[in-house]
Design an enzyme around this catalytic site. Structure first.
Site, short mmCIF file in Angstrom:
data_model
loop_
_atom_site.label_atom_id
_atom_site.label_comp_id
_atom_site.label_asym_id
_atom_site.label_seq_id
_atom_site.Cartn_x
_atom_site.Cartn_y
_atom_site.Cartn_z
N ILE A 17 31.68 -3.73 35.75
CA ILE A 17 32.97 -4.38 35.44
C ILE A 17 34.15 -3.44 35.68
CG2 ILE A 17 33.09 -3.81 32.97
CD1 ILE A 17 33.84 -6.83 32.54
N ASP A 40 30.43 -1.01 27.02
CA ASP A 40 31.49 -0.34 26.27
C ASP A 40 31.59 1.14 26.68
OD1 ASP A 40 33.51 -0.90 24.42
OD2 ASP A 40 32.35 -0.12 22.72
N1 AR6 Z 1 29.51 -3.63 33.73
C1 AR6 Z 1 29.12 -4.89 33.40
N2 AR6 Z 1 28.11 -5.15 32.55
C2 AR6 Z 1 27.46 -4.09 32.02
C3 AR6 Z 1 27.80 -2.75 32.31
C4 AR6 Z 1 28.88 -2.54 33.20
N3 AR6 Z 1 29.29 -1.32 33.53
N4 AR6 Z 1 26.95 -1.93 31.62
C5 AR6 Z 1 26.10 -2.73 30.94
N5 AR6 Z 1 26.39 -4.03 31.18
P1 AR6 Z 1 25.78 -4.23 25.91
P2 AR6 Z 1 26.19 -5.92 23.51
C6 AR6 Z 1 25.76 -5.27 30.67
O1 AR6 Z 1 24.57 -3.61 25.29
O2 AR6 Z 1 24.82 -6.49 23.62
C7 AR6 Z 1 27.72 -1.01 22.64
O3 AR6 Z 1 27.22 0.21 22.20
C8 AR6 Z 1 24.40 -5.16 30.04
O4 AR6 Z 1 23.39 -5.06 31.06
O5 AR6 Z 1 26.75 -3.35 26.60
O6 AR6 Z 1 27.32 -6.85 23.23
C9 AR6 Z 1 28.93 -1.48 21.85
O7 AR6 Z 1 29.75 -0.45 21.43
C10 AR6 Z 1 24.32 -6.49 29.29
O8 AR6 Z 1 23.98 -7.55 30.20
O9 AR6 Z 1 26.64 -5.08 24.81
C11 AR6 Z 1 28.30 -2.24 20.74
O10 AR6 Z 1 27.91 -1.36 19.69
C12 AR6 Z 1 25.76 -6.72 28.84
O11 AR6 Z 1 26.55 -5.79 29.61
C13 AR6 Z 1 27.07 -2.87 21.36
O12 AR6 Z 1 26.72 -2.01 22.45
C14 AR6 Z 1 26.02 -6.44 27.37
O13 AR6 Z 1 25.23 -5.34 26.93
C15 AR6 Z 1 27.34 -4.24 21.90
O14 AR6 Z 1 26.15 -4.82 22.38
#
Ligand code: AR6
Length: 181
Positions: A17, A40
């Site tokens: 993203i 994040d």
């Molecule tokens: N660009 C787009 N999508 C991504 C990227 C990226 N660079 N990196 C990972 N994803 P998650 P949650 C995807 O775990 O479940 C954090 O520590 C990933 O593959 O990032 O809402 C926060 O601070 C998945 O499909 O978010 C919170 O504590 C999606 O993004 C917690 O994790 C969401 O995965 C939030 O957990």
């Protein structure tokens, strides 16, 4: 893959993203806005340490909502705002998770519109470490965006919403849900 709703478009794209040139990038944050891993971590890394400092001043965000900060170093790419959306942790599906997920998307869309953004990117909120099943999250996420774009009166600013889906299986789940919408 792309579909039009009202005067706006909804697009699915596979990748990181932080590579997108949009007015606002949404991150999947925790309610303490403390930064973290996953998307994040990538957004905080790309925006630089001022993002975490700005988050500290906000005092958190409740689950099912979102808050907005400047984009700091992401401005080099043309991004003006980061929206920190707090989705629910999956607890089996009977703990109001659907409503909170919709709330996180909905408030993010409202914030983008209030800040005159024409374009906005979302990750797949809650479907990573928070464990929300992607097949259940995708139709909720897409319908919330569709309803916002297709509302009457139409949003004055928001024209383009991109889902940045990191991996192929998640992209496929969203593509099937968008077809069925
Ligand atoms: N660009 C787009 N999508 C991504 C990227 C990226 N660079 N990196 C990972 N994803 P998650 P949650 C995807 O775990 O479940 C954090 O520590 C990933 O593959 O990032 O809402 C926060 O601070 C998945 O499909 O978010 C919170 O504590 C999606 O993004 C917690 O994790 C969401 O995965 C939030 O957990």
């Amino acid at each position: 893959m792309q579909r039009s709703f009202g005067r706006g478009s909804l697009e699915l794209w596979q990748g990181d993203i932080t590579r997108l040139a949009v007015d606002a990038v949404t991150t999947a944050a925790n309610s303490g806005l403390r930064g973290g891993g996953g998307v994040d971590g990538a957004v905080h890394h790309a925006a630089g340490p001022r993002l975490l400092a700005a988050c500290r001043g906000l005092g958190g965000c409740r689950t099912g909502s979102a808050v907005l900060t400047p984009a700091f170093d992401l401005a080099d790419r043309g991004v003006r705002h980061v929206i920190h959306a707090v989705g629910p942790i999956w607890r089996g599906g009977e703990a109001d998770e659907d409503r909170m997920l919709v709330g996180a998307y909905r408030r993010s869309l409202e914030l983008a519109e209030e800040h005159a953004c024409a374009s906005l990117a979302f990750p797949s909120i809650s479907t990573g470490v928070y464990g929300f099943p992607a097949a259940r999250a995708a139709p909720l996420a897409l319908a919330t965006v569709r309803d916002f774009l297709a509302a009457e009166p139409a949003p004055a600013h928001l024209r383009r919403v991109v889902f940045a889906l990191f991996d192929r299986p998640t992209l496929d789940v969203y593509a099937r849900a968008l077809e069925a919408l």
